[in-house]
Scaffold this motif. Structure first.
Motif, PDB file in Angstrom:
ATOM      1  N   GLU A 179       0.827  -1.202   0.000  1.00  0.00           N
ATOM      2  CA  GLU A 179       0.000   0.000   0.000  1.00  0.00           C
ATOM      3  C   GLU A 179       0.863   1.255   0.000  1.00  0.00           C
ATOM      4  O   GLU A 179       0.555   2.233  -0.678  1.00  0.00           O
ATOM      5  CB  GLU A 179      -0.954   0.023   1.210  1.00  0.00           C
ATOM      6  N   GLY A 234      -9.236   4.811  -2.362  1.00  0.00           N
ATOM      7  CA  GLY A 234     -10.209   4.822  -1.275  1.00  0.00           C
ATOM      8  C   GLY A 234     -11.001   3.523  -1.203  1.00  0.00           C
ATOM      9  O   GLY A 234     -11.201   2.971  -0.119  1.00  0.00           O
ATOM     10  N   VAL A 235     -11.430   3.027  -2.352  1.00  0.00           N
ATOM     11  CA  VAL A 235     -12.147   1.750  -2.389  1.00  0.00           C
ATOM     12  C   VAL A 235     -11.231   0.640  -1.867  1.00  0.00           C
ATOM     13  O   VAL A 235     -11.645  -0.212  -1.080  1.00  0.00           O
ATOM     14  CB  VAL A 235     -12.651   1.426  -3.815  1.00  0.00           C
ATOM     15  N   TRP A 274     -13.448  -2.194  -8.984  1.00  0.00           N
ATOM     16  CA  TRP A 274     -13.829  -0.790  -9.172  1.00  0.00           C
ATOM     17  C   TRP A 274     -13.099  -0.208 -10.379  1.00  0.00           C
ATOM     18  O   TRP A 274     -13.700   0.453 -11.209  1.00  0.00           O
ATOM     19  CB  TRP A 274     -13.500  -0.004  -7.907  1.00  0.00           C
ATOM     20  N   ALA A 307     -10.947  -2.964  -5.084  1.00  0.00           N
ATOM     21  CA  ALA A 307     -10.347  -1.852  -5.830  1.00  0.00           C
ATOM     22  C   ALA A 307     -10.116  -2.246  -7.279  1.00  0.00           C
ATOM     23  O   ALA A 307     -10.337  -1.439  -8.194  1.00  0.00           O
ATOM     24  CB  ALA A 307      -9.040  -1.423  -5.179  1.00  0.00           C
ATOM     25  N   ALA A 356      -8.695   0.960   0.235  1.00  0.00           N
ATOM     26  CA  ALA A 356      -8.466   1.124   1.669  1.00  0.00           C
ATOM     27  C   ALA A 356      -9.654   0.626   2.487  1.00  0.00           C
ATOM     28  O   ALA A 356      -9.484   0.038   3.550  1.00  0.00           O
ATOM     29  CB  ALA A 356      -8.186   2.593   1.989  1.00  0.00           C
ATOM     30  N   VAL A 357     -10.876   0.844   1.978  1.00  0.00           N
ATOM     31  CA  VAL A 357     -12.072   0.464   2.732  1.00  0.00           C
ATOM     32  C   VAL A 357     -12.452  -0.996   2.500  1.00  0.00           C
ATOM     33  O   VAL A 357     -12.762  -1.724   3.443  1.00  0.00           O
ATOM     34  CB  VAL A 357     -13.255   1.392   2.353  1.00  0.00           C
ATOM     35  N   LEU A 358     -12.402  -1.442   1.231  1.00  0.00           N
ATOM     36  CA  LEU A 358     -12.924  -2.766   0.899  1.00  0.00           C
ATOM     37  C   LEU A 358     -11.862  -3.798   0.534  1.00  0.00           C
ATOM     38  O   LEU A 358     -12.176  -4.970   0.357  1.00  0.00           O
ATOM     39  CB  LEU A 358     -13.931  -2.652  -0.249  1.00  0.00           C
TER      40      LEU A 358
END
Length: 179
Positions: A2, A131-132, A144, A141, A134-136
């Motif tokens: 990351e 962001g996707v 997405w 990601a 980091a959250v999911l």
């Protein structure tokens, strides 16, 4: 990975080259644009070959990808400056005027706003993917990103038509040619 992906986001600065691309198109220097694409790909290929040869980690491949992008950006900027000098358009250049904006009031404001808008749009596109992730998580990601690319591909014909269509419609309206 990351942290490496976040650091790679710094390459966005070298991805948004609207002004040099626009100038090269204006000067009919499509050869420079074609060469830039080759330089980006060759830089990435060379960097990835070295990373593979050294059995480098994922971060080495991200660095190789960034290297190619930065090489292409540097080439494009250098060629644009060279072309501006050759055409004697850089003499007296300032960030608020000079020969490029002679007779075009508001041209620099438009150029700066357009460049800022492109940079912001590109950054936000990538930030949404991060962001996707980091959250999911990374698989969400990836989905997405693929979904966004498909949606962009579907919308591309409309975007390509809108750029030349709006000025023509404005010209027709100004000339009273709505019919």
């Amino acid at each position: 990975h990351e942290g490496a992906a976040a650091a790679y986001m710094l390459v966005i600065v070298a991805m948004v080259a609207s002004a040099p691309v626009g100038l090269m198109r204006l000067f009919n220097r499509f050869d420079v644009l074609a060469a830039q694409s080759v330089i980006v790909s060759a830089g990435r290929l060379a960097g990835c070959a070295v990373a593979a040869w050294l059995h480098g980690p994922m971060e080495a491949f991200l660095l190789a990808w960034a290297f190619g992008q930065v090489c292409g950006f540097a080439y494009l900027c250098a060629m644009t400056l060279s072309e501006l000098k050759r055409r004697d358009l850089i003499a007296g250049f300032t960030l608020h005027g000079g020969p490029l904006a002679a007779g075009l009031p508001g041209a620099w404001r438009f150029a700066w706003n357009g460049n800022f808008s492109s940079t912001l749009e590109s950054g936000l596109t990538h930030m949404a993917t991060l962001g996707v992730g980091a959250v999911l998580g990374p698989s969400a990601a990836a989905l997405w990103k693929v979904g966004r690319q498909i949606a962009d591909a579907v919308a591309k014909p409309a975007r390509l038509l809108s750029q030349p269509l709006y000025p023509e419609l404005a010209r027709l309206r100004a000339a009273g040619g709505e019919a």
